[in-house]
Design a protein around this motif. Sequence first.
Motif, PDB file in Angstrom:
ATOM      1  N   PHE A   1       0.822  -1.212   0.000  1.00 25.33           N
ATOM      2  CA  PHE A   1       0.000   0.000   0.000  1.00 25.33           C
ATOM      3  C   PHE A   1       0.856   1.263   0.000  1.00 25.33           C
ATOM      4  N   ASN A   2       2.135   1.119   0.321  1.00 27.67           N
ATOM      5  CA  ASN A   2       3.025   2.284   0.275  1.00 27.67           C
ATOM      6  C   ASN A   2       3.082   2.892  -1.130  1.00 27.67           C
ATOM      7  N   VAL A   3       2.930   2.057  -2.150  1.00 32.06           N
ATOM      8  CA  VAL A   3       2.936   2.577  -3.521  1.00 32.06           C
ATOM      9  C   VAL A   3       1.713   3.465  -3.751  1.00 32.06           C
ATOM     10  N   ASN A   4       0.556   3.023  -3.239  1.00 28.83           N
ATOM     11  CA  ASN A   4      -0.653   3.856  -3.335  1.00 28.83           C
ATOM     12  C   ASN A   4      -0.430   5.213  -2.698  1.00 28.83           C
ATOM     13  N   ILE A   5       0.177   5.197  -1.509  1.00 25.50           N
ATOM     14  CA  ILE A   5       0.428   6.446  -0.785  1.00 25.50           C
ATOM     15  C   ILE A   5       1.315   7.372  -1.615  1.00 25.50           C
ATOM     16  N   ALA A   6       2.461   6.854  -2.043  1.00 28.53           N
ATOM     17  CA  ALA A   6       3.441   7.677  -2.747  1.00 28.53           C
ATOM     18  C   ALA A   6       2.887   8.221  -4.057  1.00 28.53           C
ATOM     19  N   PHE A   7       2.166   7.368  -4.805  1.00 32.63           N
ATOM     20  CA  PHE A   7       1.707   7.809  -6.129  1.00 32.63           C
ATOM     21  C   PHE A   7       0.482   8.713  -6.043  1.00 32.63           C
ATOM     22  N   SER A   8      -0.516   8.343  -5.256  1.00 27.60           N
ATOM     23  CA  SER A   8      -1.714   9.181  -5.194  1.00 27.60           C
ATOM     24  C   SER A   8      -1.377  10.572  -4.669  1.00 27.60           C
ATOM     25  N   LEU A   9      -0.457  10.658  -3.701  1.00 28.53           N
ATOM     26  CA  LEU A   9      -0.027  11.975  -3.233  1.00 28.53           C
ATOM     27  C   LEU A   9       0.728  12.735  -4.320  1.00 28.53           C
ATOM     28  N   SER A  10       1.495  12.014  -5.137  1.00 29.80           N
ATOM     29  CA  SER A  10       2.220  12.666  -6.233  1.00 29.80           C
ATOM     30  C   SER A  10       1.249  13.313  -7.211  1.00 29.80           C
ATOM     31  N   VAL A  11       0.130  12.638  -7.469  1.00 34.84           N
ATOM     32  CA  VAL A  11      -0.894  13.194  -8.371  1.00 34.84           C
ATOM     33  C   VAL A  11      -1.534  14.423  -7.727  1.00 34.84           C
ATOM     34  N   VAL A  12      -1.929  14.301  -6.475  1.00 36.33           N
ATOM     35  CA  VAL A  12      -2.565  15.429  -5.785  1.00 36.33           C
ATOM     36  C   VAL A  12      -1.622  16.627  -5.716  1.00 36.33           C
ATOM     37  N   GLN A  13      -0.362  16.375  -5.414  1.00 34.18           N
ATOM     38  CA  GLN A  13       0.616  17.467  -5.342  1.00 34.18           C
ATOM     39  C   GLN A  13       0.760  18.174  -6.698  1.00 34.18           C
ATOM     40  N   ALA A  14       0.739  17.394  -7.784  1.00 29.96           N
ATOM     41  CA  ALA A  14       0.848  17.982  -9.124  1.00 29.96           C
ATOM     42  C   ALA A  14      -0.382  18.825  -9.449  1.00 29.96           C
ATOM     43  N   LEU A  15      -1.556  18.358  -9.041  1.00 30.07           N
ATOM     44  CA  LEU A  15      -2.784  19.096  -9.326  1.00 30.07           C
ATOM     45  C   LEU A  15      -2.920  20.329  -8.447  1.00 30.07           C
ATOM     46  N   GLU A  16      -2.409  20.234  -7.226  1.00 31.50           N
ATOM     47  CA  GLU A  16      -2.397  21.425  -6.365  1.00 31.50           C
ATOM     48  C   GLU A  16      -1.546  22.524  -6.977  1.00 31.50           C
ATOM     49  N   LYS A  17      -0.490  22.128  -7.663  1.00 30.85           N
ATOM     50  CA  LYS A  17       0.421  23.110  -8.282  1.00 30.85           C
ATOM     51  C   LYS A  17      -0.276  23.923  -9.362  1.00 30.85           C
ATOM     52  N   ILE A  18      -1.289  23.338 -10.005  1.00 33.77           N
ATOM     53  CA  ILE A  18      -2.027  24.073 -11.044  1.00 33.77           C
ATOM     54  C   ILE A  18      -3.406  24.511 -10.525  1.00 33.77           C
ATOM     55  N   ASN A  19      -3.547  24.526  -9.208  1.00 33.19           N
ATOM     56  CA  ASN A  19      -4.704  25.124  -8.536  1.00 33.19           C
ATOM     57  C   ASN A  19      -6.033  24.425  -8.811  1.00 33.19           C
ATOM     58  N   ILE A  20      -5.997  23.090  -8.906  1.00 34.01           N
ATOM     59  CA  ILE A  20      -7.253  22.348  -8.980  1.00 34.01           C
ATOM     60  C   ILE A  20      -7.867  22.350  -7.578  1.00 34.01           C
ATOM     61  N   PRO A  21      -9.124  22.745  -7.446  1.00 37.82           N
ATOM     62  CA  PRO A  21      -9.697  22.938  -6.098  1.00 37.82           C
ATOM     63  C   PRO A  21     -10.206  21.653  -5.446  1.00 37.82           C
ATOM     64  N   GLU A  22     -10.282  21.697  -4.116  1.00 37.42           N
ATOM     65  CA  GLU A  22     -10.964  20.685  -3.302  1.00 37.42           C
ATOM     66  C   GLU A  22     -10.553  19.255  -3.668  1.00 37.42           C
ATOM     67  N   LEU A  23      -9.255  19.003  -3.648  1.00 39.47           N
ATOM     68  CA  LEU A  23      -8.740  17.688  -4.014  1.00 39.47           C
ATOM     69  C   LEU A  23      -8.792  16.719  -2.844  1.00 39.47           C
ATOM     70  N   SER A  24      -9.102  15.471  -3.154  1.00 38.23           N
ATOM     71  CA  SER A  24      -9.076  14.426  -2.137  1.00 38.23           C
ATOM     72  C   SER A  24      -8.831  13.086  -2.821  1.00 38.23           C
ATOM     73  N   ILE A  25      -8.583  12.056  -1.988  1.00 34.34           N
ATOM     74  CA  ILE A  25      -8.328  10.705  -2.492  1.00 34.34           C
ATOM     75  C   ILE A  25      -9.429   9.802  -1.951  1.00 34.34           C
ATOM     76  N   LYS A  26     -10.274   9.309  -2.837  1.00 30.52           N
ATOM     77  CA  LYS A  26     -11.329   8.387  -2.412  1.00 30.52           C
ATOM     78  C   LYS A  26     -10.717   6.996  -2.325  1.00 30.52           C
TER      79      LYS A  26
END
Length: 242
Positions: free
Chosen positions: A72-97
């Motif tokens: 599950f560590n891969v899920n953690i590392a990758f899903s956060l990588s996606v969220v971090q990238a989207l935060e950089k371009i100001n996508i609002p209200e991000l979460s991981i279902k």
Amino acid sequence: MKLIKLDAIDSTNEFLKGLSGNPATENFTVVTAESQTKGKGQMGSVWATEPSKNLIMSVLVKDFLLDITQIFNVNIAFSLSVVQALEKINIPELSIKWPNDIMSYNKKIGGILIENSIKSDGTITSIVGLGLNVNQTNFEDLPKASSLKVICKTNFDKEAILLTIIENLEKNIQTWNQNSDSLWTDYTNKIFKKGIPMPFSDPNSQNFMGIIQGVNEIGKLEVLLENDSVSEYGIKEIQMLY
């Protein structure tokens, strides 16, 4: 990072899986496609996407997991990588279902599929696939889906997003041993509907109320039930109704 761009393919995960059998294939090798005919989602579902409008990618991750209890560590590392990238371009209200859908507000904008293989020498290789709705605007018959363009009313550069995701992934994995507690905390804080009373359904279609508390070390969802007990659920054992 080696980037392989394809016009069309049945599945970027399957294509990269074939390459991963060669020991010379570089860690963080990425395969992208403009069109995917047999894209896969969780539990055998199909990921449909309009050609050239979305980010379809798979990345090879090796030399990270030490044993199967850590997958599950891969899920953690990758899903956060996606969220971090989207935060950089100001996508609002991000979460991981849980376990690995990417959400903006209450809409699914991306899905992650991770396939792990254990080699004869005990090493574990992961193929991480991502389908991210970027510039697609038609989601007929998909009321819970959306895209970056629908949400932000502008077009986005798919390759720029990809490069940022991989940059984040390399950083998250390289610093995992020193930073894993922080990454787990970040993941937990990003869980969709965490701490909010929500209806759920079990495999027998029995509905019940619960409050998501977090995720345990092997990736099971921890839910506080009405009797004040906390139960842990695997991916096929619970469905959120929202």
